[in-house]
Design an enzyme around this catalytic site. Structure first.
Site, PDB file in Angstrom:
ATOM      1  N   CYS A  73       0.869  -1.175   0.000  1.00 57.87           N
ATOM      2  CA  CYS A  73       0.000   0.000   0.000  1.00 57.87           C
ATOM      3  C   CYS A  73       0.905   1.223   0.000  1.00 57.87           C
ATOM      4  O   CYS A  73       1.592   1.497   0.986  1.00 57.87           O
ATOM      5  CB  CYS A  73      -0.926   0.022   1.220  1.00 57.87           C
ATOM      6  SG  CYS A  73      -1.982   1.482   1.294  1.00 57.87           S
ATOM      7  N   HIS A 160      -2.583  -4.374 -10.592  1.00 59.09           N
ATOM      8  CA  HIS A 160      -3.351  -3.230 -11.086  1.00 59.09           C
ATOM      9  C   HIS A 160      -3.643  -3.388 -12.566  1.00 59.09           C
ATOM     10  O   HIS A 160      -2.798  -3.888 -13.324  1.00 59.09           O
ATOM     11  CB  HIS A 160      -2.567  -1.921 -10.913  1.00 59.09           C
ATOM     12  CG  HIS A 160      -2.404  -1.482  -9.505  1.00 59.09           C
ATOM     13  ND1 HIS A 160      -3.287  -0.629  -8.877  1.00 59.09           N
ATOM     14  CD2 HIS A 160      -1.450  -1.789  -8.585  1.00 59.09           C
ATOM     15  CE1 HIS A 160      -2.881  -0.424  -7.629  1.00 59.09           C
ATOM     16  NE2 HIS A 160      -1.776  -1.118  -7.431  1.00 59.09           N
ATOM     17  N   GLU A 210     -10.212   0.062  -5.384  1.00 59.70           N
ATOM     18  CA  GLU A 210      -9.206  -0.785  -4.739  1.00 59.70           C
ATOM     19  C   GLU A 210      -9.800  -2.121  -4.349  1.00 59.70           C
ATOM     20  O   GLU A 210     -10.884  -2.182  -3.759  1.00 59.70           O
ATOM     21  CB  GLU A 210      -8.634  -0.097  -3.492  1.00 59.70           C
ATOM     22  CG  GLU A 210      -7.714   1.075  -3.781  1.00 59.70           C
ATOM     23  CD  GLU A 210      -6.897   1.450  -2.566  1.00 59.70           C
ATOM     24  OE1 GLU A 210      -6.160   0.578  -2.047  1.00 59.70           O
ATOM     25  OE2 GLU A 210      -7.004   2.603  -2.111  1.00 59.70           O
ATOM     26  N   CYS A 219      -4.820   6.263  -4.147  1.00 59.66           N
ATOM     27  CA  CYS A 219      -4.145   4.968  -4.083  1.00 59.66           C
ATOM     28  C   CYS A 219      -2.719   5.171  -4.579  1.00 59.66           C
ATOM     29  O   CYS A 219      -2.513   5.472  -5.763  1.00 59.66           O
ATOM     30  CB  CYS A 219      -4.879   3.934  -4.937  1.00 59.66           C
ATOM     31  SG  CYS A 219      -4.054   2.326  -5.007  1.00 59.66           S
ATOM     32  N   GLY A 222      -1.607   2.561  -7.043  1.00 59.49           N
ATOM     33  CA  GLY A 222      -2.384   2.796  -8.264  1.00 59.49           C
ATOM     34  C   GLY A 222      -1.844   3.952  -9.073  1.00 59.49           C
ATOM     35  O   GLY A 222      -1.796   3.898 -10.314  1.00 59.49           O
TER      36      GLY A 222
END
Length: 280
Positions: A73, A160, A210, A219, A222
């Site tokens: 994360c 992703h 997410e 994110c 992301g």
């Protein structure tokens, strides 16, 4: 005695952070869901446990709002990096994650920079359930009659896909297609679903669904994936500002070492204590 926690966020992507380097913290999936619940709990996108590490300043364990444990994360890494630097007085720290070692350092104007390492671009690294060119993967992308360009796929320690649009990503699209594709059979570990509009070579508007958390205000991984996917298709430069609902990150995919550097702000919201029932 109940466990203390610190509530933090990176661009509105928010976390409950629990210190566990001296006293183990082993919440169940139900515990994580209760903590993350925004009605009856504390409310967060991810729950973070800081554990002892013999390879780094700390090990960062991450639970999504749905109770599932994940390896990476980006926004949480910036928050944890700031927290460890504040506590130690260091200008840089190393954070161990399920995705490997990440290096965080103080950036300009109070920001925190994290070296997210090399992006995973092979179909097995994402991972996908079949061999495909990750620059443009063929995946069902909506109701019959809806046409979208095939998304790019990138791993930033987590999977992703990024769709590129000719307009601002609409919330209804992010929620609708994101929730539909999160558990698509092509993605054996589920997937984060991003939607990007390249406004200029150095500016990308980005929204994301997410996995395990739903639509969030930002994110970090992301944003990194969006920049990498855009640069691979010649849509952007290798360094750009990625604009999300919660604010902006500077993402650079360095040519020298192929590493992705993410820089942005962190914020401390409040402190508190976990409910007694889930303090262990």
């Amino acid at each position: 005695m109940s466990r203390p926690f610190l509530k933090m966020n990176g661009l509105g992507n928010d976390f409950v952070v629990v210190e566990a380097r001296e006293q183990p913290f082993r919440p169940t999936a139900d515990d994580a869901r209760r903590i993350a619940d925004r009605v009856g709990g504390i409310g967060c996108d991810q729950l973070i446990g800081l554990e002892a590490s013999d390879r780094a300043d700390a090990f960062m364990r991450i639970w999504n709002a749905d109770g599932g444990e994940v390896d990476a994360c980006g926004n949480a890494t910036r928050c944890v990096g700031w927290l460890l630097m504040q506590a130690s007085g260091k200008e840089a720290v190393v954070i161990e994650t399920g995705a490997g070692l990440l290096h965080a350092a103080r950036g300009p104007a109070g920001t925190i920079s994290v070296d997210m390492g090399e992006p995973g671009l092979d179909w097995r690294q994402i991972p996908l359930s079949e061999e495909l060119d990750t620059r443009r993967i063929e995946v069902l992308a909506g109701p019959v009659g809806q046409t979208l360009q095939p998304p790019g796929a990138v791993s930033m320690g987590n999977p992703h896909i990024v769709f590129f649009l000719y307009h601002e990503p609409e919330e209804s699209m992010v929620r609708g297609l994101g929730s539909m594709l999160e558990h698509h059979p092509l993605f054996p570990e589920a997937v984060n679903v991003g939607f990007a509009h390249v406004e200029a070579p150095d500016r990308i508007r980005f929204r994301v669904w997410e996995r395990g958390a739903g639509m969030t205000r930002a994110c970090g991984t992301g944003a990194c994936a969006a920049l990498v996917a855009a640069a691979r298709r010649g849509l952007s430069a290798r360094k750009a500002t990625v604009v999300m609902d919660g604010g902006e990150l500077t993402i650079e995919w360095r040519e020298a070492d192929n590493h992705v550097i993410m820089t942005g702000p962190v914020e401390v919201e409040f402190t508190g204590r976990l409910p007694e029932a889930i303090a262990a």
